[in-house]
Design a protein around this motif. Structure first.
Motif, PDB file in Angstrom:
ATOM      1  N   GLY A 106      -7.607   0.473  -4.162  1.00 61.45           N
ATOM      2  CA  GLY A 106      -7.599  -0.759  -3.376  1.00 61.45           C
ATOM      3  C   GLY A 106      -6.217  -1.396  -3.340  1.00 61.45           C
ATOM      4  O   GLY A 106      -6.080  -2.603  -3.191  1.00 61.45           O
ATOM      5  N   ILE A 145      -5.599  -4.672   2.591  1.00 60.87           N
ATOM      6  CA  ILE A 145      -6.148  -4.432   1.250  1.00 60.87           C
ATOM      7  C   ILE A 145      -7.632  -4.767   1.225  1.00 60.87           C
ATOM      8  O   ILE A 145      -8.448  -4.003   0.729  1.00 60.87           O
ATOM      9  N   SER A 146      -8.011  -5.955   1.821  1.00 63.62           N
ATOM     10  CA  SER A 146      -9.439  -6.289   1.742  1.00 63.62           C
ATOM     11  C   SER A 146     -10.269  -5.311   2.568  1.00 63.62           C
ATOM     12  O   SER A 146     -11.404  -5.002   2.210  1.00 63.62           O
ATOM     13  N   ASN A 174     -14.058   0.942   0.136  1.00 64.08           N
ATOM     14  CA  ASN A 174     -14.360   1.606  -1.142  1.00 64.08           C
ATOM     15  C   ASN A 174     -15.751   1.206  -1.649  1.00 64.08           C
ATOM     16  O   ASN A 174     -16.505   2.042  -2.143  1.00 64.08           O
ATOM     17  N   GLN A 185      -9.590  -2.141   2.805  1.00 63.14           N
ATOM     18  CA  GLN A 185      -9.691  -0.958   1.961  1.00 63.14           C
ATOM     19  C   GLN A 185     -10.707  -1.171   0.837  1.00 63.14           C
ATOM     20  O   GLN A 185     -11.523  -0.300   0.554  1.00 63.14           O
ATOM     21  N   ILE A 186     -10.658  -2.389   0.223  1.00 60.28           N
ATOM     22  CA  ILE A 186     -11.593  -2.669  -0.871  1.00 60.28           C
ATOM     23  C   ILE A 186     -13.026  -2.578  -0.343  1.00 60.28           C
ATOM     24  O   ILE A 186     -13.903  -1.967  -0.948  1.00 60.28           O
ATOM     25  N   ARG A 213      -4.943   3.903  -2.061  1.00 64.37           N
ATOM     26  CA  ARG A 213      -6.138   3.438  -1.339  1.00 64.37           C
ATOM     27  C   ARG A 213      -7.369   3.445  -2.222  1.00 64.37           C
ATOM     28  O   ARG A 213      -8.176   2.524  -2.176  1.00 64.37           O
TER      29      ARG A 213
END
Ligand code: 0O2
Length: 272
Positions: free
Chosen positions: A35, A200-201, A207, A203-204, A32
């Motif tokens: 990302g 994923i996006s 972050n 998570q990105i 995570r």
């Protein structure tokens, strides 16, 4: 056997479960933080209860002195994945680890049990450090999808309710449900890449936002209040745009501002 003796036997297994869970949870975090999509969604663990150990000894005619050798799930760790494809990735991950040695693998996914049970089982050797020195233990790792876990949990409760004698009509329902789980897992696999992209996006973005907030917090120590308030307002404006590129740009600008302050502080320190 005396309670104290059970404790002595089971203590290292408790440590093994804790250590292995920490390691797998850390793997989730590493994915995570970078990302990346994590093939592991959730980790659970337990040490077998004494009553369950006694039941297994009776069922399999295992002598007390052979417990540690013959009951290989005294320590059990369960890895839950979102998709069937993730299971193979997790198996590979475990096979490549230096701290876990594979003793046995059983694929109840490609070869479902007659009950309808599906999971990938690995028995590993794992060494813990105890007061008496290193101890090499067997640990069972079960890897399954969320859907398979749902089925196994319900079936396990029914096994208890009916004292391992589930009536035929319920067994049949469970087999139908097991078939439905296969269909569900296959359907989810067909939209896997879309779900993964979305996660994923997300998570990105999480972050980047964490990075921005961290930067703003650090700026509080060096910048004046008016500037900070301006930056905060700008952050809310950019955030509301719901555009990851804009957020990334803003994050870089903040990095530059923070860098400027750092250089200023350094120059002032040199003057002193
Ligand atoms: P618990 O209460 O979960 O600890 P074997 O003689 O080696 O084939 P064994 O030793 O039972 O049989 O090994 P197996 O079949 O690999 O199963 C080990 C564990 O897998 C079980 O532990 C269960 O956790 C799980 N499991 C296996 N079959 C089933 C099933 O049909 N339904 C459910 N819900 N779980 C299953 P325990 O000690 O049986 O139970």
């Amino acid at each position: 056997m005396e309670i104290q003796l059970w404790r002595e036997i089971l203590n290292p297994y408790e440590l093994a479960v804790k250590e292995i869970m920490t390691k797998f949870n850390h793997l989730i975090k590493e994915h995570r933080d970078r990302g990346l999509y994590s093939p592991i969604e959730q980790v659970e663990g337990r040490v077998k209860t004494i009553s369950s150990i006694l039941e297994k000894c009776q069922k399999k005619k295992i002598a007390m002195e052979d417990i540690e050798e013959k009951i290989y799930d005294l320590a059990g760790v369960r890895i839950i994945c979102q998709f069937v494809e993730d299971i193979d990735r997790v198996v590979e991950l475990i096979r490549n680890r230096k701290d876990m040695e594979i003793r046995q693998e059983r694929d109840y996914i490609r070869q479902m049990k007659s009950s309808g049970y599906r999971s990938y089982h690995m028995i590993i050797y794992y060494t813990v450090d105890t007061l008496d020195g290193p101890k090499k233990l067997q640990v069972e790792i079960q890897i399954r999808t969320m859907a398979m876990n749902f089925w196994a949990t319900v079936e396990h409760s029914l096994q208890y309710k009916y004292k391992r004698n589930i009536p035929d009509h319920i067994k049949e329902r469970l087999l139908n449900a097991a078939d439905a789980i296969i269909v569900l897992d296959n359907e989810m696999s067909s939209v896997r890449s879309e779900i993964m992209d979305a996660q994923i996006s997300f998570q990105i973005q999480a972050n980047i936002v964490a990075d921005i907030l961290n930067n703003i917090q650090n700026l509080y120590k060096v910048a004046n209040k008016r500037e900070i308030l301006k930056i905060q307002d700008e952050f809310y404006r950019v955030y509301a745009m719901n555009d990851i590129d804009q957020l990334e740009r803003f994050d870089k600008q903040l990095d530059m501002i923070a860098e400027g302050y750092r250089a200023q502080t350094l120059a002032m320190d040199m003057e002193d």
